[in-house]
Design an enzyme around this catalytic site. Structure first.
Site, PDB file in Angstrom:
ATOM      1  N   TYR A  53       0.847  -1.194   0.000  1.00  0.00           N
ATOM      2  CA  TYR A  53       0.000   0.000   0.000  1.00  0.00           C
ATOM      3  C   TYR A  53       0.880   1.241   0.000  1.00  0.00           C
ATOM      4  O   TYR A  53       1.241   1.799   1.034  1.00  0.00           O
ATOM      5  CB  TYR A  53      -0.958  -0.007   1.200  1.00  0.00           C
ATOM      6  N   SER A 208     -12.783  -4.393   0.339  1.00  0.00           N
ATOM      7  CA  SER A 208     -13.679  -3.455  -0.368  1.00  0.00           C
ATOM      8  C   SER A 208     -15.131  -3.770  -0.004  1.00  0.00           C
ATOM      9  O   SER A 208     -15.978  -3.958  -0.884  1.00  0.00           O
ATOM     10  CB  SER A 208     -13.465  -3.514  -1.882  1.00  0.00           C
ATOM     11  N   LEU A 210     -17.432  -2.000   0.866  1.00  0.00           N
ATOM     12  CA  LEU A 210     -18.390  -0.987   0.415  1.00  0.00           C
ATOM     13  C   LEU A 210     -18.345  -0.840  -1.100  1.00  0.00           C
ATOM     14  O   LEU A 210     -18.843   0.130  -1.656  1.00  0.00           O
ATOM     15  CB  LEU A 210     -18.100   0.340   1.118  1.00  0.00           C
ATOM     16  N   GLY A 211     -17.713  -1.796  -1.755  1.00  0.00           N
ATOM     17  CA  GLY A 211     -17.669  -1.773  -3.215  1.00  0.00           C
ATOM     18  C   GLY A 211     -16.412  -1.144  -3.788  1.00  0.00           C
ATOM     19  O   GLY A 211     -16.266  -1.045  -5.005  1.00  0.00           O
TER      20      GLY A 211
HETATM   21  N1  LIG Z   1      -6.592  -8.318  -0.137  1.00  0.00           N
HETATM   22  C1  LIG Z   1      -6.763  -7.548  -1.183  1.00  0.00           C
HETATM   23  O1  LIG Z   1      -6.424  -7.911  -2.320  1.00  0.00           O
HETATM   24  C2  LIG Z   1      -7.389  -6.206  -0.978  1.00  0.00           C
HETATM   25  C3  LIG Z   1      -7.822  -5.463  -2.091  1.00  0.00           C
HETATM   26  C4  LIG Z   1      -8.427  -4.224  -1.856  1.00  0.00           C
HETATM   27  C5  LIG Z   1      -8.587  -3.758  -0.548  1.00  0.00           C
HETATM   28  N2  LIG Z   1      -8.125  -4.512   0.505  1.00  0.00           N
HETATM   29  C6  LIG Z   1      -8.304  -4.062   1.906  1.00  0.00           C
HETATM   30  O2  LIG Z   1      -9.665  -3.827   2.144  1.00  0.00           O
HETATM   31  C7  LIG Z   1      -9.832  -2.520   2.660  1.00  0.00           C
HETATM   32  C8  LIG Z   1     -11.177  -1.957   2.268  1.00  0.00           C
HETATM   33  O3  LIG Z   1     -11.301  -1.878   0.868  1.00  0.00           O
HETATM   34  P1  LIG Z   1     -11.231  -0.492   0.074  1.00  0.00           P
HETATM   35  O4  LIG Z   1     -10.606   0.535   0.927  1.00  0.00           O
HETATM   36  O5  LIG Z   1     -10.636  -0.813  -1.234  1.00  0.00           O
HETATM   37  O6  LIG Z   1     -12.757  -0.156  -0.237  1.00  0.00           O
HETATM   38  P2  LIG Z   1     -14.069   0.067   0.628  1.00  0.00           P
HETATM   39  O7  LIG Z   1     -13.829  -0.260   2.043  1.00  0.00           O
HETATM   40  O8  LIG Z   1     -15.162  -0.624  -0.065  1.00  0.00           O
HETATM   41  O9  LIG Z   1     -14.281   1.629   0.455  1.00  0.00           O
HETATM   42  C9  LIG Z   1     -13.388   2.535   1.048  1.00  0.00           C
HETATM   43  C10 LIG Z   1     -13.912   3.932   0.925  1.00  0.00           C
HETATM   44  O10 LIG Z   1     -15.192   4.008   1.488  1.00  0.00           O
HETATM   45  C11 LIG Z   1     -15.391   5.270   2.078  1.00  0.00           C
HETATM   46  N3  LIG Z   1     -16.153   5.022   3.312  1.00  0.00           N
HETATM   47  C12 LIG Z   1     -15.871   4.101   4.238  1.00  0.00           C
HETATM   48  N4  LIG Z   1     -16.802   4.109   5.214  1.00  0.00           N
HETATM   49  C13 LIG Z   1     -17.679   5.087   4.879  1.00  0.00           C
HETATM   50  C14 LIG Z   1     -18.864   5.556   5.483  1.00  0.00           C
HETATM   51  N5  LIG Z   1     -19.326   5.015   6.613  1.00  0.00           N
HETATM   52  N6  LIG Z   1     -19.521   6.576   4.862  1.00  0.00           N
HETATM   53  C15 LIG Z   1     -19.060   7.102   3.707  1.00  0.00           C
HETATM   54  N7  LIG Z   1     -17.934   6.663   3.083  1.00  0.00           N
HETATM   55  C16 LIG Z   1     -17.258   5.662   3.657  1.00  0.00           C
HETATM   56  C17 LIG Z   1     -14.032   5.840   2.403  1.00  0.00           C
HETATM   57  O11 LIG Z   1     -14.017   7.172   1.963  1.00  0.00           O
HETATM   58  P3  LIG Z   1     -12.973   8.250   2.523  1.00  0.00           P
HETATM   59  O12 LIG Z   1     -11.650   7.853   1.887  1.00  0.00           O
HETATM   60  O13 LIG Z   1     -13.502   9.544   2.022  1.00  0.00           O
HETATM   61  O14 LIG Z   1     -12.921   8.136   4.002  1.00  0.00           O
HETATM   62  C18 LIG Z   1     -13.065   4.916   1.704  1.00  0.00           C
HETATM   63  O15 LIG Z   1     -12.172   5.569   0.827  1.00  0.00           O
HETATM   64  C19 LIG Z   1      -8.640  -1.756   2.083  1.00  0.00           C
HETATM   65  O16 LIG Z   1      -8.413  -0.547   2.748  1.00  0.00           O
HETATM   66  C20 LIG Z   1      -7.568  -2.768   2.232  1.00  0.00           C
HETATM   67  O17 LIG Z   1      -7.105  -2.786   3.574  1.00  0.00           O
HETATM   68  C21 LIG Z   1      -7.551  -5.721   0.294  1.00  0.00           C
END
Ligand SMILES: NC(=O)c1ccc[n+]([C@@H]2O[C@H](COP(=O)([O-])OP(=O)(O)OC[C@H]3O[C@@H](n4cnc5c(N)ncnc54)[C@H](OP(=O)(O)O)[C@@H]3O)[C@@H](O)[C@H]2O)c1
Length: 290
Positions: A53, A208, A210-211
């Site tokens: 990251y 992800s 939240l999509g």
């Molecule tokens: N293992 C893998 O291959 C892999 C791949 C992708 C991700 N991941 C992990 O999974 C985690 C989560 O996935 P992601 O970050 O890609 O996507 P996500 O959790 O689906 O979405 C993240 C975004 O959602 C917004 N958000 C979160 N909670 C909210 C709420 N209550 N209200 C409004 N907006 C909200 C945030 O916005 P703001 O930035 O504005 O706060 C953030 O940027 C990652 O951070 C990472 O640690 C792992």
């Protein structure tokens, strides 16, 4: 916050994903630290990160270092936090994600992660993504060695299918504690893996949840899913909170790790741990993606 178990260790049912604080579009350090501290204030005790990251090729471990800094400055509030990191993905600096599942590479990557996190042993180390160039059992075998050598306390995998989950657990001698796959109202294709984890008693960490960053930041979670918006309106909470509560309701092994780069996001998400949906609501939300 209600807790759930990862390998017998209790963590808050909603974790924090660190990725948005270190990849493209990341905020400044002060906002990231405030976001991590807000997570701790809200009862979050699981923080997910990875050595990959970062953006530039010369800043491997950006997110691990950020989290270590934030936890140090949080003092005793950080005592119970489980930091889960990953190895096996690389970012050469051109925006792409490459893979390396070579066992020797994974072992040195884990030791480098431990140094950045400032710990003797990593709480949870996850193999980030299968590398088609390396037999899966060999990559997971590196995790078994890391466990035996005390470099990591618990081992997990990510982006694995049901056969790989079974194979990894076998290679690890039954010590596989977590599987991290993509799962959200919009992307439900890992439901078989979630169900297998529930059957085996292995934690399932939806990534992800939240999509994804772009979709969630656009506020579009509910656009295709009227049921999530309806329940959110009825409960007077955000559709994001409803999505996370729905994931928690699918099985007791589920521990979502929503990403955040703003304190408001993580505070709102963490409250999903206290949102108990009715059977009728769960059925409506389940049908929304069918
Ligand atoms: N293992 C893998 O291959 C892999 C791949 C992708 C991700 N991941 C992990 O999974 C985690 C989560 O996935 P992601 O970050 O890609 O996507 P996500 O959790 O689906 O979405 C993240 C975004 O959602 C917004 N958000 C979160 N909670 C909210 C709420 N209550 N209200 C409004 N907006 C909200 C945030 O916005 P703001 O930035 O504005 O706060 C953030 O940027 C990652 O951070 C990472 O640690 C792992």
């Amino acid at each position: 916050m209600q807790t759930r178990s990862i390998g017998g260790r209790q963590v808050g049912a909603i974790g924090l994903g660190g990725m948005p604080m270190s990849i493209e579009g990341r905020p400044d350090t002060a906002r990231s630290i405030a976001t991590i501290h807000a997570a701790l204030d809200a009862g979050v005790t699981l923080i997910d990160t990875a050595d990959a990251y970062h953006v530039g090729a010369d800043e491997v471990g950006h997110n691990e270092e950020l989290i270590a800094t934030a936890l140090r400055s949080a003092g005793s509030a950080a005592d119970d936090v489980l930091v889960a990191t990953k190895g096996g993905h690389l970012r050469p600096g051109d925006g792409s994600w490459t893979r390396n599942g070579d066992p020797a590479y994974l072992k040195q990557a884990a030791k480098a992660s431990a140094r950045r996190l400032g710990v003797d042993a990593i709480g949870l180390y996850q193999f980030h993504r299968p590398d088609p160039a390396v037999p899966y059992a060999d990559s997971v075998g590196a995790l078994a060695d890391l466990l035996d050598d005390g470099v990591i306390q618990m081992a997990g995998i990510s982006n694995a299918d049901p056969d790989q989950i079974r194979e990894a657990n076998e290679v690890l001698g039954g010590r596989l504690v977590s599987v991290q796959n993509q799962f959200s109202p919009r992307f439900r294709s890992s439901l078989p893996e979630l169900e297998l984890c529930a059957e085996l008693g292995i934690a399932f960490l939806p990534w992800s949840p939240l999509g994804g960053i772009a979709l969630a930041r656009s506020g579009e979670l509910g656009a295709d899913f009227a049921a999530f918006l309806d329940v959110a309106r009825e409960r007077e909470v955000s559709p994001f909170r409803v999505a996370l509560a729905w994931e928690l309701a699918l099985a007791p092994v589920v521990v979502p790790i929503p990403g955040a780069s703003r304190p408001e996001s993580v505070t709102d998400s963490a409250a999903a741990a206290e949102l108990v949906l009715s059977d009728d609501e769960i059925a409506r939300l389940g049908a929304a993606g069918a």
